[in-house]
Design an enzyme around this catalytic site. Structure first.
Site, PDB file in Angstrom:
ATOM      1  N   HIS A 272     -22.256 -13.691 -81.494  1.00 14.14           N
ATOM      2  CA  HIS A 272     -21.549 -13.337 -80.181  1.00 14.14           C
ATOM      3  C   HIS A 272     -20.957 -15.048 -80.024  1.00 14.14           C
ATOM      4  O   HIS A 272     -21.852 -16.071 -80.329  1.00 14.14           O
ATOM      5  CB  HIS A 272     -22.298 -13.465 -78.695  1.00 14.14           C
ATOM      6  CG  HIS A 272     -21.740 -13.151 -77.433  1.00 14.14           C
ATOM      7  ND1 HIS A 272     -21.562 -14.231 -76.391  1.00 14.14           N
ATOM      8  CD2 HIS A 272     -21.541 -11.895 -77.176  1.00 14.14           C
ATOM      9  CE1 HIS A 272     -20.660 -13.612 -75.501  1.00 14.14           C
ATOM     10  NE2 HIS A 272     -21.061 -12.162 -75.832  1.00 14.14           N
ATOM     11  N   ASP A 329     -23.555  -4.743 -77.942  1.00 15.11           N
ATOM     12  CA  ASP A 329     -23.307  -3.529 -78.246  1.00 15.11           C
ATOM     13  C   ASP A 329     -24.525  -3.215 -79.471  1.00 15.11           C
ATOM     14  O   ASP A 329     -24.244  -1.814 -80.050  1.00 15.11           O
ATOM     15  CB  ASP A 329     -22.043  -3.955 -78.993  1.00 15.11           C
ATOM     16  CG  ASP A 329     -20.708  -3.986 -78.198  1.00 15.11           C
ATOM     17  OD1 ASP A 329     -20.235  -4.840 -77.927  1.00 15.11           O
ATOM     18  OD2 ASP A 329     -20.956  -3.409 -76.919  1.00 15.11           O
TER      19      ASP A 329
HETATM   20  C1  SDX Z   1     -18.255  -7.985 -77.077  1.00 18.47           C
HETATM   21  O1  SDX Z   1     -17.047 -12.820 -75.490  1.00 18.47           O
HETATM   22  C2  SDX Z   1     -17.503 -12.014 -75.277  1.00 18.47           C
HETATM   23  O2  SDX Z   1     -18.478 -12.153 -73.933  1.00 18.47           O
HETATM   24  C3  SDX Z   1     -17.651 -10.971 -75.123  1.00 18.47           C
HETATM   25  C4  SDX Z   1     -18.259 -10.244 -74.477  1.00 18.47           C
HETATM   26  C5  SDX Z   1     -18.690  -8.579 -73.452  1.00 18.47           C
HETATM   27  O3  SDX Z   1     -19.559  -8.773 -73.026  1.00 18.47           O
HETATM   28  O4  SDX Z   1     -17.340  -9.580 -72.836  1.00 18.47           O
HETATM   29  O5  SDX Z   1     -20.267 -10.062 -75.036  1.00 18.47           O
HETATM   30  C6  SDX Z   1     -18.773  -8.182 -75.793  1.00 18.47           C
HETATM   31  O6  SDX Z   1     -17.174  -8.294 -77.672  1.00 18.47           O
HETATM   32  C7  SDX Z   1     -19.884  -7.946 -78.045  1.00 18.47           C
HETATM   33  C8  SDX Z   1     -19.418  -9.005 -79.398  1.00 18.47           C
HETATM   34  C9  SDX Z   1     -19.526  -7.233 -80.143  1.00 18.47           C
HETATM   35  N1  SDX Z   1     -18.552  -7.613 -81.423  1.00 18.47           N
HETATM   36  C10 SDX Z   1     -19.125  -7.216 -82.923  1.00 18.47           C
HETATM   37  O7  SDX Z   1     -20.650  -7.132 -82.461  1.00 18.47           O
HETATM   38  C11 SDX Z   1     -18.683  -7.347 -83.802  1.00 18.47           C
HETATM   39  C12 SDX Z   1     -18.941  -8.775 -85.315  1.00 18.47           C
HETATM   40  N2  SDX Z   1     -19.314 -10.004 -84.247  1.00 18.47           N
HETATM   41  C13 SDX Z   1     -18.917 -10.702 -84.882  1.00 18.47           C
HETATM   42  O8  SDX Z   1     -17.380 -10.246 -85.201  1.00 18.47           O
HETATM   43  C14 SDX Z   1     -18.580 -12.155 -84.168  1.00 18.47           C
HETATM   44  O9  SDX Z   1     -20.167 -12.392 -84.602  1.00 18.47           O
HETATM   45  C15 SDX Z   1     -18.223 -12.040 -83.357  1.00 18.47           C
HETATM   46  C16 SDX Z   1     -16.871 -11.895 -83.014  1.00 18.47           C
HETATM   47  C17 SDX Z   1     -18.800 -11.292 -82.361  1.00 18.47           C
HETATM   48  C18 SDX Z   1     -18.076 -13.776 -82.423  1.00 18.47           C
HETATM   49  O10 SDX Z   1     -17.324 -14.138 -83.312  1.00 18.47           O
HETATM   50  P1  SDX Z   1     -16.873 -15.753 -83.664  1.00 18.47           P
HETATM   51  O11 SDX Z   1     -17.440 -16.317 -82.289  1.00 18.47           O
HETATM   52  O12 SDX Z   1     -15.558 -15.844 -83.713  1.00 18.47           O
HETATM   53  O13 SDX Z   1     -17.837 -16.105 -84.843  1.00 18.47           O
HETATM   54  P2  SDX Z   1     -17.076 -16.530 -86.270  1.00 18.47           P
HETATM   55  O14 SDX Z   1     -16.404 -15.234 -86.592  1.00 18.47           O
HETATM   56  O15 SDX Z   1     -16.615 -17.489 -86.376  1.00 18.47           O
HETATM   57  O16 SDX Z   1     -17.867 -15.982 -87.354  1.00 18.47           O
HETATM   58  C19 SDX Z   1     -19.221 -17.519 -87.888  1.00 18.47           C
HETATM   59  C20 SDX Z   1     -19.735 -17.556 -88.661  1.00 18.47           C
HETATM   60  C21 SDX Z   1     -19.467 -17.024 -90.406  1.00 18.47           C
HETATM   61  O17 SDX Z   1     -19.669 -16.951 -90.994  1.00 18.47           O
HETATM   62  P3  SDX Z   1     -19.197 -18.200 -91.692  1.00 18.47           P
HETATM   63  O18 SDX Z   1     -17.651 -18.625 -92.412  1.00 18.47           O
HETATM   64  O19 SDX Z   1     -19.328 -19.889 -91.336  1.00 18.47           O
HETATM   65  O20 SDX Z   1     -19.924 -18.707 -93.299  1.00 18.47           O
HETATM   66  O21 SDX Z   1     -20.455 -15.664 -88.260  1.00 18.47           O
HETATM   67  C22 SDX Z   1     -20.183 -14.718 -89.292  1.00 18.47           C
HETATM   68  C23 SDX Z   1     -19.194 -15.651 -89.987  1.00 18.47           C
HETATM   69  O22 SDX Z   1     -18.821 -14.942 -90.806  1.00 18.47           O
HETATM   70  N3  SDX Z   1     -20.417 -14.015 -88.926  1.00 18.47           N
HETATM   71  C24 SDX Z   1     -21.145 -12.600 -89.016  1.00 18.47           C
HETATM   72  C25 SDX Z   1     -21.155 -11.570 -87.720  1.00 18.47           C
HETATM   73  N4  SDX Z   1     -20.422 -12.347 -86.704  1.00 18.47           N
HETATM   74  C26 SDX Z   1     -20.810 -13.789 -87.260  1.00 18.47           C
HETATM   75  N5  SDX Z   1     -21.250 -12.339 -90.678  1.00 18.47           N
HETATM   76  C27 SDX Z   1     -21.422 -11.425 -90.725  1.00 18.47           C
HETATM   77  N6  SDX Z   1     -22.032  -9.909 -89.261  1.00 18.47           N
HETATM   78  C28 SDX Z   1     -21.461 -10.801 -88.284  1.00 18.47           C
HETATM   79  N7  SDX Z   1     -21.274  -9.374 -87.645  1.00 18.47           N
END
Ligand code: SDX
Length: 394
Positions: A272, A329
């Protein structure tokens, strides 16, 4: 920095507005709607009472709640002609695409809703219609996808019961309203009702800032929510859990996939932008999973797979170092499935839940007379150059 522009892609460190609606603390895992902790609202309130709180700022009196509920009942039937638009969609169309199209079509059925300067009463009517009709639209989208007859709302049912009735009744047989299911639905919708400036809410505010109508702004928000990184994740989670189950339930292998930078697979429902210790909503939903499935007598192996996945991830440095925890989720789809909803309807449920939050934020933006949103950029394209006639080009 170039001159006056600070680049902040994804708005990770940018405050876009001020708001009095929802308070989030990502470090402490705190979420309040108009000052009330969601734990108390999820336990004691109803979705319609929380919708009233978010939109009008205070918990309603009994008279106000009764009035709001009867207004919703009165406006829950859809405008004549919307059924014909729905009929034009292929049965296998994704429900989110139909939902945003039908919400946008409300501007055609209620053209007065497009006027930029409306009275408070007119805006309240637009709002009531939207909350009332989004559940009827959602149920009809579901029925259309299954080629089943559309079911009209009943005036004597509460909001969640009416939704279940329109979803699962047939002309021959009324759906038997199960209080356990109604309670679960209220709880889930309350937990999704608002979340400050997330992607879809920021979309609603940006579109609304141009003085576009409520229905146009919300339709844009529905499309933003559909993305798999946002609301679309709840459908992705259940499909991931089912894939793991098919694959023999081997969580370790899938965690490795999620960590592999060469593999586009991410652990859906994890991570998140704001919550860096835990998502308070995930905690409540996880706890609700057990007693709802027990009450319904449902034994779903994907719940155990989800718990094992969470357990394994929380002991894995990749996830711990990046502060990746289950979000809203991760467990919600398990309850939707137990209620009888198909995977492709899960994000529609998120949209129904988020409706009052989107509306409250759009209303606040308008009342605060906020300026049109228009961010800048850092240009990385070609330097200035002269036009060349086509026969001089290679
Ligand atoms: C919602 O914003 C809100 O409030 C949203 C929400 C709401 O109520 O409106 O809460 C609802 O959208 C919840 C999120 C649902 N999405 C997912 O579950 C999809 C999986 N999660 C990711 O795609 C991610 O965690 C996000 C999109 C939720 C957040 O992305 P960020 O903040 O841009 O973080 P990032 O992509 O920069 O990740 C940071 C690091 C990266 O690794 P490094 O480059 O540092 O090595 O963490 C890794 C990412 O690759 N990473 C993950 C991961 N999420 C982040 N690696 C594996 N699996 C994951 N799920």
């Amino acid at each position: 920095k170039t001159g006056f522009v600070t680049l902040d892609s994804g708005y990770k460190n940018t405050g876009a507005t001020t708001s009095a609606i929802t308070f989030l603390d990502g470090e402490e895992g705190i979420l309040h709607y108009r000052g009330y902790p969601i734990e108390q609202l999820a336990e004691n309130s109803s979705f319609i009472e929380v919708a009233y709180l978010l939109i009008y700022g205070e918990l309603p009196s009994q008279a106000q709640l009764d009035g709001f509920s009867s207004q919703l009942s009165q406006h829950s039937r859809l405008p004549q002609g919307l059924e014909n638009i729905l009929a034009g969609f292929p049965a296998n169309a994704h429900p989110m695409g139909i939902l945003s199209a039908l919400v946008s079509s409300l501007t055609a059925f209620y053209p007065e809703s497009v006027e930029p300067n409306q009275t408070k009463e007119q805006i309240a009517l637009n709002i009531t219609r939207l909350i009332a009709q989004i559940s009827t639209i959602a149920a009809w989208v579901y029925k259309h996808g299954r080629g089943e007859q559309l079911i009209q709302p009943k005036a004597n049912l509460d909001y969640c019961s009416n939704f279940l009735h329109m979803m699962f009744s047939t002309p021959e047989q009324d759906y038997e309203i199960n209080p356990v299911v109604v309670d679960a639905l209220n709880k889930l919708l309350i937990l999704h009702a608002d979340h400050e400036q997330n992607c879809s809410t920021s979309t609603v505010r940006l579109v609304g800032s141009s003085q576009a109508s409520l229905y146009s702004s919300i339709s844009a928000g529905i499309n933003a929510l559909w993305g798999p990184l946002h609301g679309g994740a709840n459908q992705e989670v259940i499909e991931m859990l089912e894939a793991i189950k098919q694959d023999g339930g081997n969580s370790e292998k899938w965690l490795e996939k999620a960590k592999d930078k060469n593999d586009p697979f991410r652990l859906m429902g994890f991570g998140h932008r704001v919550y860096k210790n835990f998502d308070p909503r995930a905690k409540i939903i996880k706890a609700a999973c057990d007693n709802i499935l027990n009450n319904l007598g449902v034994n779903d192996p994907t719940l155990n797979i989800a718990k094992e996945l969470e357990q394994a991830a929380l002991q894995d440095s990749y996830f711990v170092d990046r502060k990746l925890y289950p979000n809203v989720d991760f467990y919600s789809g398990i309850i939707y499935k137990a209620i009888g909803l198909p995977n492709e309807m899960f994000t529609v449920m998120f949209a129904i839940g988020r409706m009052p939050g989107w509306i409250a934020q759009w209303k606040e933006l308008r009342e605060n007379k906020e300026p049109i949103g228009r961010p800048r950029q850092i240009y990385t394209g070609q330097s200035v150059r002269d036009y060349t006639p086509i026969n001089n080009r290679n």
